[in-house]
Design an enzyme around this catalytic site. Structure first.
Site, PDB file in Angstrom:
ATOM      1  N   CYS A  57       0.833  -1.194   0.000  1.00  0.00           N
ATOM      2  CA  CYS A  57       0.000   0.000   0.000  1.00  0.00           C
ATOM      3  C   CYS A  57       0.872   1.251   0.000  1.00  0.00           C
ATOM      4  CB  CYS A  57      -0.957   0.017   1.187  1.00  0.00           C
ATOM      5  SG  CYS A  57      -0.228  -0.515   2.744  1.00  0.00           S
ATOM      6  N   ASP A  58       0.312   2.310  -0.539  1.00  0.00           N
ATOM      7  CA  ASP A  58       1.007   3.591  -0.531  1.00  0.00           C
ATOM      8  C   ASP A  58      -0.041   4.698  -0.625  1.00  0.00           C
ATOM      9  OD1 ASP A  58       3.943   4.666  -0.758  1.00  0.00           O
ATOM     10  OD2 ASP A  58       2.732   5.957  -2.040  1.00  0.00           O
ATOM     11  N   GLN A  59       0.313   5.846  -0.111  1.00  0.00           N
ATOM     12  CA  GLN A  59      -0.627   6.973  -0.138  1.00  0.00           C
ATOM     13  C   GLN A  59       0.095   8.244  -0.550  1.00  0.00           C
ATOM     14  OE1 GLN A  59      -2.278   8.925   3.570  1.00  0.00           O
ATOM     15  NE2 GLN A  59      -4.145   7.910   2.872  1.00  0.00           N
ATOM     16  N   ALA A 110      -3.515   3.820  -2.460  1.00  0.00           N
ATOM     17  CA  ALA A 110      -3.406   2.701  -3.394  1.00  0.00           C
ATOM     18  C   ALA A 110      -3.124   1.405  -2.658  1.00  0.00           C
ATOM     19  CB  ALA A 110      -2.306   2.979  -4.406  1.00  0.00           C
TER      20      ALA A 110
END
Length: 214
Positions: free
Chosen positions: A84-86, A121
């Site tokens: 995950c990444d933001q 994401a």
């Protein structure tokens, strides 16, 4: 919207297969723990530098998938890997982790009275079948007009120096906002749990049926 690497995600996985969160984030670890699913955390070491002209959404998706694939390469066991990444952006400006109070003050001053867009994401890789699912949850946060005192007091109280956008929505940061618009209220913290549980079901893992007492 979900983007499978193949036309459909059809490969279920053994119930005993490990669940791996490719993150060192204490916030994401706490979120995943909410589901009561047995898991381990294994941070992914990848280059997170944005590409020239890369839109915030594409950056978040690329990094989420990159983290999951990095961990997938290190384990041969049948497993589900969560990457995950933001990203946070105000207009065309990316807002990274401030790391210092001076940068946090500048970020919140920029956000004051404006709408900030967060792309959260998510990538889940089924290491048993080789299939992957990608999703991105967009959250739009309308910041209220903030005074200089609001900003400096908030930063001193909560020290949000490791958070993109310089706030913690699960804490006092919620008082900085007028409204939040999102299909997944958990996405703003960093791990979109609605999207995650949907992806896990596609790989045969039902959070309700397989959760353990917290």
């Amino acid at each position: 919207m979900t983007f499978p690497s193949n036309s459909e995600a059809s490969g279920s996985i053994p119930a005993s297969a490990p669940l791996i969160l490719a993150s060192s984030s204490s916030y994401r670890r706490a979120q995943l723990a909410q589901l009561g699913l047995k898991h381990t955390c294994q941070p992914a070491d990848i280059n997170e530098t944005p590409l020239t002209g890369e839109p915030a959404e594409k950056l978040a998706l690329r990094l989420a998938e990159g983290k999951a694939r990095a961990i997938a390469k290190t384990t041969n066991a049948a497993s589900l890997i969560i990457g995950c990444d933001q990203t946070a952006s105000c207009g065309n400006t990316l807002l990274g982790k401030p790391l210092t109070e001076a940068v946090a003050i500048k970020q919140l001053s920029t956000c004051s009275g404006t709408t900030v867009t967060f792309n959260s994401a998510l990538c889940v890789i089924n290491n048993y079948s080789g299939e992957a699912l990608l999703d991105n949850i967009v959250t739009r946060v309308q910041f209220r007009l903030l005074s200089e005192k609001d900003i400096t007091t908030y930063i001193k109280k909560e020290q949000p120096l490791d958070c993109a956008g310089s706030f913690k929505c699960e804490g006092l940061g919620i008082a900085l906002f007028d409204t939040i618009h999102s299909d997944d209220p958990s996405a703003l913290i960093g791990l979109p749990l609605i999207a995650l549980t949907r992806m896990l079901r596609q790989f045969g893992v039902d959070a309700i049926q397989q959760s353990q007492p917290l």
